[in-house]
Design a protein around this motif. Structure first.
Motif, short mmCIF file in Angstrom:
data_model
loop_
_atom_site.label_atom_id
_atom_site.label_comp_id
_atom_site.label_asym_id
_atom_site.label_seq_id
_atom_site.Cartn_x
_atom_site.Cartn_y
_atom_site.Cartn_z
N LYS B 26 -27.45 17.23 26.54
CA LYS B 26 -28.47 17.45 25.51
C LYS B 26 -29.83 17.49 26.17
N LEU B 27 -30.65 18.44 25.70
CA LEU B 27 -32.04 18.48 26.14
C LEU B 27 -32.79 17.36 25.43
N LEU B 28 -33.72 16.75 26.15
CA LEU B 28 -34.57 15.73 25.54
C LEU B 28 -36.00 16.25 25.50
N GLY B 30 -39.06 15.37 22.46
CA GLY B 30 -39.78 14.18 22.01
C GLY B 30 -38.87 13.00 21.73
N GLY B 31 -37.59 13.28 21.60
CA GLY B 31 -36.62 12.21 21.38
C GLY B 31 -36.63 11.61 19.99
N GLN B 32 -37.38 12.17 19.08
CA GLN B 32 -37.53 11.55 17.75
C GLN B 32 -36.31 11.77 16.86
N THR B 33 -35.50 12.74 17.21
CA THR B 33 -34.26 12.95 16.48
C THR B 33 -33.08 12.51 17.34
N LEU B 34 -33.14 12.91 18.59
CA LEU B 34 -32.01 12.64 19.48
C LEU B 34 -31.82 11.15 19.74
N LEU B 35 -32.91 10.45 20.06
CA LEU B 35 -32.74 9.05 20.44
C LEU B 35 -32.26 8.16 19.29
N VAL B 97 -48.70 16.41 7.67
CA VAL B 97 -47.87 15.70 6.69
C VAL B 97 -46.43 15.53 7.19
N LEU B 98 -46.24 15.76 8.47
CA LEU B 98 -44.91 15.60 9.06
C LEU B 98 -44.80 14.18 9.65
N GLY B 99 -43.86 13.41 9.17
CA GLY B 99 -43.60 12.09 9.73
C GLY B 99 -44.82 11.18 9.69
N ASP B 100 -44.91 10.33 10.69
CA ASP B 100 -46.01 9.38 10.79
C ASP B 100 -46.65 9.54 12.17
N LEU B 113 -37.23 22.70 15.74
CA LEU B 113 -36.55 23.96 15.40
C LEU B 113 -35.11 23.95 15.88
N ALA B 114 -34.88 23.42 17.09
CA ALA B 114 -33.51 23.39 17.61
C ALA B 114 -32.63 22.50 16.73
N ASN B 115 -33.23 21.48 16.17
CA ASN B 115 -32.47 20.55 15.34
C ASN B 115 -32.17 21.15 13.96
N SER B 181 -37.45 8.84 2.89
CA SER B 181 -37.56 9.31 4.27
C SER B 181 -38.88 9.97 4.58
N ARG B 182 -39.57 10.43 3.56
CA ARG B 182 -40.82 11.20 3.70
C ARG B 182 -40.62 12.57 4.35
N PHE B 183 -39.37 12.95 4.55
CA PHE B 183 -39.10 14.35 4.85
C PHE B 183 -39.36 15.13 3.56
C1 FAD Z 1 -39.44 8.36 11.29
C2 FAD Z 1 -39.32 9.85 11.43
C3 FAD Z 1 -39.87 10.65 10.46
C4 FAD Z 1 -39.79 12.05 10.57
N1 FAD Z 1 -40.35 12.79 9.59
C5 FAD Z 1 -40.27 14.14 9.68
C6 FAD Z 1 -40.82 14.98 8.68
O1 FAD Z 1 -41.43 14.51 7.72
N2 FAD Z 1 -40.68 16.31 8.80
C7 FAD Z 1 -40.05 16.88 9.89
O2 FAD Z 1 -39.98 18.07 9.96
N3 FAD Z 1 -39.52 16.11 10.85
C8 FAD Z 1 -39.62 14.76 10.78
N4 FAD Z 1 -39.08 13.99 11.78
C9 FAD Z 1 -38.39 14.65 12.89
C10 FAD Z 1 -39.39 14.97 13.99
O3 FAD Z 1 -40.18 16.04 13.60
C11 FAD Z 1 -38.69 15.26 15.29
O4 FAD Z 1 -39.67 15.11 16.26
C12 FAD Z 1 -38.10 16.63 15.49
O5 FAD Z 1 -37.19 16.92 14.47
C13 FAD Z 1 -37.36 16.72 16.80
O6 FAD Z 1 -38.27 16.94 17.81
P1 FAD Z 1 -38.18 16.16 19.18
O7 FAD Z 1 -39.15 16.79 20.09
O8 FAD Z 1 -38.38 14.72 18.92
O9 FAD Z 1 -36.71 16.51 19.65
P2 FAD Z 1 -35.56 15.66 20.32
O10 FAD Z 1 -35.19 14.51 19.48
O11 FAD Z 1 -35.90 15.35 21.73
O12 FAD Z 1 -34.44 16.72 20.26
C14 FAD Z 1 -33.86 17.16 19.06
C15 FAD Z 1 -32.79 18.20 19.32
O13 FAD Z 1 -33.36 19.42 19.77
C16 FAD Z 1 -32.88 19.76 21.06
N5 FAD Z 1 -34.01 20.35 21.79
C17 FAD Z 1 -35.19 19.74 22.05
N6 FAD Z 1 -36.02 20.59 22.66
C18 FAD Z 1 -35.35 21.76 22.80
C19 FAD Z 1 -35.69 23.02 23.34
N7 FAD Z 1 -36.90 23.27 23.88
N8 FAD Z 1 -34.77 24.00 23.31
C20 FAD Z 1 -33.56 23.78 22.76
N9 FAD Z 1 -33.19 22.63 22.23
C21 FAD Z 1 -34.08 21.61 22.23
C22 FAD Z 1 -32.36 18.49 21.64
O14 FAD Z 1 -31.37 18.71 22.60
C23 FAD Z 1 -31.83 17.79 20.42
O15 FAD Z 1 -30.57 18.25 20.09
C24 FAD Z 1 -39.15 12.61 11.69
C25 FAD Z 1 -38.59 11.80 12.67
C26 FAD Z 1 -38.67 10.43 12.56
C27 FAD Z 1 -38.09 9.58 13.63
#
Ligand code: FAD
Lengths: 787, 265
Positions: B26-28, B30-35, B97-100, B113-115, B181-183
């Motif tokens: 898995k690519l990492l 920001g890790g906000q979804t993956l971790l 207005v995305l997350g906190d 977008l990938a998620n 969730s505030r999504f």
């Molecule tokens: C408390 C909380 C609240 C949130 N609220 C919202 C919200 O209101 N609205 C919203 O839209 N989102 C929300 N999010 C999600 C947030 O926006 C995440 O940051 C985002 O969904 C994933 O981005 P990331 O950089 O953290 O990805 P990661 O967690 O690092 O990765 C997510 C996935 O994408 C893949 N990936 C990452 N980068 C790439 C790349 N360049 N190419 C291909 N694949 C890739 C990874 O392998 C993984 O599968 C929230 C998250 C949390 C924890």
């Protein structure tokens, strides 16, 4: 009033530690050689345990041992108990099913523990837990309390046919029926008081250590009442004799009731520590907390209110089904009975009340006391009934209340309680002024111009706090007395240590208790320390819940301070060669009456210990006194909350436009802390009314198992509260305190739902009133208006 | 978490090579979804490929009529970018207005977008603005990128490099938050570009973000909230859960779309 005495808004002494990360919570503690515990939990709500195979898991890296319910039974460790006996209408005792700390034959809710893995690290324990193989025989589940007693419903405990634990009643049935027969008008409501997950900021935790040399156990845990934990674990679970078990509850990050109870995990930690002869540490994660902390509320109620031609309330009757969950938690039986039905008179003079309560088992987490415990449920029933009755009768809700308020004291209700003091009209009138009630119509018209609905709702609540007179609760089935103890140790240098059986887990006792001492002894609060939460230090205590620490805990301290003052006067008498009766003590100075001869606090405390001046051998050296205080009555905080909402009918979004709370807490020690308690309480009540709701699906899976689906109130959901007080001192305790910890959570759900129903124009708005629910309600309301 | 191998490649090629070597890497970002998923043991990749040292994946630029955002650009950087605020203020608002703050300080557009969470905000912007996702292999048009619940057109070894957005004449984003969730319970992005009008709804679709062609047609004729008052979003294929019935979400899509148009001006 001194700057740090009673009534001063002193900043909380403990906050420096909490906000700089230097507190000492259970999970901050590490014992040498400790192993980590991780529980294997049932994924099924209801199933037989056919086979557990731990052999592969035991061979995994770092695993020290894996223990099951069979091991627990083999070591003759007793189950958990409910400590309050309730009797059914027919005189039979409540039907309590066994609650082993680890399930042996059958699991009864998702999250029920079936094994515990002990390993060198948490990750190793978790890995091995996944390798434990459990064969379940899945059974149908029942989660809805209203369906639990139905024919053919899945049965949880053999001892409780039809899942019925008790069917209890209170009040005069015949008199109530007569009142309804003669009524001019009857208001009827069906109410669901939604189930809540407590969600203290700090999840539960336990560390157990076995001292082989002394054959003694120590437990650090997240407890609101460590002495009761020790008593139950020793006397009922049979873990160790009381003097061989020390329980320490260090800093605890919130409890709201959920940390009163004795939980399986702490029993297992103690037992396992002795078995493997190493300290065992367990820390709940948030997902586990959702599944295993005792939940709150969960009532299904039908309620009716009778009124006569003069709009006087003549009778009230309710039938409530209370969901107890899968096992009876420590005080679960008392919550929907003596903490609920006894408050159904509200602030009103109601001649006849009859309440019936059926407590039932379901395949859900155990339900027990949660901030307010029974009293929020009662207040919701009464305040919804009264508001709806006023609407049906075409009366202003304030007028209708005024007509029916209790105005003379003491007042004996038909449901046990004797209200001792209060001025309900004073609180309501003040609240109405503060919210500018008379101009509500103008504000409503303004909202309507903008396409918005506006509503206002009252809640004139009462609660019974200062829990509780031991003799009274004993006669009602309590297994314990509910007094409190205190010890005052004055050091030779004049600093003071207060040992209290109350337990602070966010309430600010280190500040308020010190204020009392500062006020009485004239010493700076910085020279007072509050010691609590350790059974080796504090002789005994009943802990903190039921808004009892001020009214009961501080009364015990006050009593001990009386003794300190008496003794110190004697010491001063020897020092100044005067009779103790001739000594006056004020602002930290002892003066011989009518003279300018005086000695200071520090001189007296030093002399108490050097004892050089004690002639005649009559006075013992030292300055240390203890006291037990047993209240003579409950205390009755009461007040009025007014909520004003604006609703966007297109989306169902509620904006709380105004919130006023005028509470009568009796005398107040620290108005800032009281205000904080009110704010937090309202936030929780607003949470219940429009955000929070634990939801199990029909299979018994907790759908709201994380904050993604379980909506906690956030600052942005809340307005700036306007909070004030009126004061009628409590006549039954020396400080005149009534208690303030639960009021906000008790009063607010009814105020908010009354405001929402007022805005949408009909009564059918369930909790939590989420946007989806309110939108639908607003559609119905608008349709009605258009018809 | 389960144990995993940690890789930190220094080039996109190296990252792509690692990704194709290991089946479940898995690519990492920001890790906000993956971790969180890994901590809950809902995800257990054998290898984590940390993108943070791969050059050129971060930043906002204006390239002609397009706003280009690197995949590793954090939400907070988009929110505070003067270029975004000037070119597509609706996008800056969306991120605000995305997350906190904690999420915005770590989460990235590429990760979001990938998620392709059905309730995420960014997908609505990409679809409504008719953006293009540039990967290490190809360019993918918005209409082809989002494939369903948590599904995209990305191949297993494909990496998002950047996203380009045609700068619109008008655009607006309105979000109605899920109280827990505030999504987005429902979020609607509306945009008017030289290629026409697009309306994208997130939070409501059982298969993720979707367009409402009827609204697009109505708005093309008359760019005003009133123009879409009569357009009903059908409740079929709409998410129904504890937080809202399908009827409610479908109704909300209309209300929120009108508010998005009003906001766009
Ligand atoms: C408390 C909380 C609240 C949130 N609220 C919202 C919200 O209101 N609205 C919203 O839209 N989102 C929300 N999010 C999600 C947030 O926006 C995440 O940051 C985002 O969904 C994933 O981005 P990331 O950089 O953290 O990805 P990661 O967690 O690092 O990765 C997510 C996935 O994408 C893949 N990936 C990452 N980068 C790439 C790349 N360049 N190419 C291909 N694949 C890739 C990874 O392998 C993984 O599968 C929230 C998250 C949390 C924890």
């Amino acid at each position: 009033m001194s700057a740090t005495g009673i009534g001063a808004a002193v900043r909380r002494k403990e906050d420096q530690r909490f906000i700089t990360g230097t507190g000492n919570y259970t999970s901050d503690i590490t014992r040498p050689g400790e192993v980590r515990a991780y529980f294997v939990r049932s994924p099924h709500a209801h199933a037989t345990i056919d086979k557990i195979d731990v052999s592969a898991a035991k061979r995994m890296p770092g695993v020290v041992d894996i223990l099951t319910g069979a091991d627990l039974a083999g070591d003759k460790i007793g189950g958990l108990i409910c400590g309050w006996a309730i009797t059914s209408k027919d005189g039979t005792p409540m039907k309590m099913g066994a609650h082993p700390a680890i399930a042996a034959d059958k699991v009864r809710c998702v999250g029920d523990a079936v094994a515990v893995v002990l390993a060198e690290t948490l990750l190793q324990a978790r890995d091995a837990a996944e390798a434990v193989q459990v064969d379940y025989g899945v059974l149908p589940a029942v989660v809805d309390p209203a369906k639990a007693t139905a024919k053919g419903a899945p049965q949880l405990h053999d001892v409780a046919p039809n899942n019925l634990i008790y069917d209890w009643h209170l009040g005069d049935k015949a008199a109530t029926e007569a009142a309804f027969a003669a009524a001019k008008h009857v208001t009827k409501l069906d109410i669901i008081n939604n189930r809540l997950v407590p969600n203290a900021m700090e999840p539960r935790a336990a560390i157990a250590e076995y001292d082989q040399g002394n054959d003694a156990l120590t437990l650090w845990n997240t407890s609101q009442n460590p002495h009761v934990a020790r008593l139950v674990i020793s006397a009922f679970v049979g873990m160790a004799p009381e003097h061989k078990l020390r329980v320490i509850a260090p800093d605890v990050g919130g409890g709201f009731g959920s940390k009163i109870f004795i939980y399986p995990e702490e029993v297992v930690a103690l037992w396992a520590a002795r078995r493997v002869k190493r300290p065992v540490k367990w820390v709940s994660d948030r997902s586990e907390a959702f599944l295993t902390d005792a939940h709150g509320r969960d009532h299904v109620t039908h309620a009716e209110l009778a009124t006569d031609a003069n709009h006087k309330i003549t009778g009230l009757r309710v039938h409530t089904i209370a969901n107890i969950g899968s096992y009876m938690s420590t005080f679960s039986s008392s919550v929907p009975t003596y903490l609920y039905a006894t408050l159904l008179s509200g602030q009103y003079a109601i001649p006849a009340i009859y309440a019936e309560v059926d407590a039932v088992y379901t395949n859900t987490a155990p339900v027990d006391a949660y901030r307010g415990a029974g009293r929020p449920e009662a207040t919701f029933v009464v305040e919804r009934l009264v508001e709806v009755a006023a609407r049906e009768l075409g009366l202003d809700p304030a007028e209708f209340r005024r007509k029916n308020f209790v105005t003379s004291f003491p007042h004996q209700t038909p449901v046990i309680m004797t209200y001792d003091a209060g001025d309900y009209d004073a609180s309501m009138t003040k609240a109405m002024e503060m919210i500018d009630y008379k101009n509500f119509g103008k504000r409503k018209a303004e909202s309507e111009k903008n396409g918005k609905l506006r509503g206002i709702g009252f809640s004139t609540y009462i609660e019974a706090c200062g829990i509780a007179p031991s003799q009274a609760v004993g006669s009602l089935g309590a297994g314990v007395g509910l007094w409190e103890s205190a010890e005052v140790r004055v050091n030779p240098t004049g600093s003071v240590e207060i040992l209290t059986g109350s337990h602070s887990h966010g309430q600010g006792h280190e500040t308020t208790f010190a204020q009392l001492v500062s006020d009485r002894l004239g010493v700076p609060i910085d020279t007072v320390s509050i010691v609590h939460g350790d059974t080796d230090k504090v002789q005994f205590g009943m802990g903190t819940y039921g808004s009892r620490s001020g009214a009961v805990g501080m009364s015990a301290i006050s009593k001990a301070l009386d003794k300190i003052e008496d003794k110190a006067k004697k010491v001063a008498g020897y020092m100044m060669e005067a009779a103790a009766d001739d000594i006056e003590f004020k602002d930290g100075k002892f003066t011989v009456k009518g003279t300018d001869k005086s000695v200071g606090w520090g001189d007296v405390t030093l002399n108490a210990y050097i004892a050089h001046k004690f002639t005649g051998g009559q006075l013992e050296p030292g300055l240390k006194e203890g006291a037990f205080y047993d209240p003579t009555n409950f205390t009755f905080p009461a007040g009025c909350h007014l909520a004003e909402v604006e609703i966007d009918p297109e989306t169902g979004k509620i904006t709380i436009a105004n919130w006023v709370a005028v509470d009568d807490f009796g005398n107040i020690i620290n108005p800032m802390i009281v205000e904080g308690q009110v704010h937090g309480g309202i936030a929780q009540g607003v949470g219940q009314a429009m955000l929070e709701g634990a939801h199990y699906n029909a299979d018994g899976q907790l759908v709201t198992g994380s904050f993604m689906d379980y909506a906690m109130p956030r600052a942005a959901d809340l307005p700036s509260f306007k909070v004030d007080t009126t004061v009628t001192p409590c006549p039954s305790n020396p400080l005149g305190i009534k208690g303030c910890g639960e009021a906000g959570a008790i009063a607010s759900p009814a105020a908010l739902i009354n405001a929402i129903t007022n805005a949408v124009g009909h009564e059918n708005v369930p909790m939590p009133a989420t946007p989806s629910v309110v939108w639908k309600a607003a559609q119905g309301g608008m349709k009605k208006a258009a018809e | 978490m389960y144990a995993f191998k940690y890789e930190k490649p220094w080039s996109l090629a190296a990252a792509a090579a690692l990704l194709s070597e290991s089946g479940d890497a898995k690519l990492l970002a920001g890790g906000q979804t993956l971790l969180p998923a890994m901590k809950l043991r809902l995800a257990g990749p054998s290898t984590i490929i940390d993108l943070s040292k791969v050059p050129g994946l971060s930043g906002v630029t204006r390239e002609g009529d397009n706003l280009v955002i690197g995949a590793l650009t954090k939400h907070v950087e988009v929110m505070n970018s003067a270029e975004v605020q000037k070119s597509i203020p609706a996008l800056a608002h969306l991120v605000s207005v995305l997350g906190d703050p904690a999420v915005r300080n770590r989460g990235t557009i590429g990760g979001s977008l990938a998620n392709n969470d059905p309730s995420a905000d960014y997908p609505a912007a990409v679809l409504a603005l008719n953006g293009t996702v540039h990967t290490n292999k190809r360019k993918i048009a918005a209409d082809d990128f989002f494939k369903g619940l948590f599904e995209t057109a990305l191949a297993a070894d494909e990496i998002i490099e950047r996203v380009s957005f045609p700068v619109p004449e008008k655009a607006g984003y309105e979000k109605f938050r899920n109280p827990a969730s505030r999504f987005a319970l429902v979020g609607v992005f509306v945009a008017k570009t030289k290629d026409g009008v697009r309306v994208a709804v997130t939070g409501a679709g059982e298969s993720g973000v979707f367009r409402v062609k009827e609204m697009e047609a109505a708005l093309a004729k008359d760019w005003s909230p009133k123009a879409i008052e009569g357009v009903k979003v059908s409740a079929s294929g709409i998410i129904a859960d504890l937080h809202g019935t399908a009827d409610y979400r479908a109704h909300l899509a209309g209300v929120i779309a009108r508010r998005a148009v009003a906001k766009a001006g």
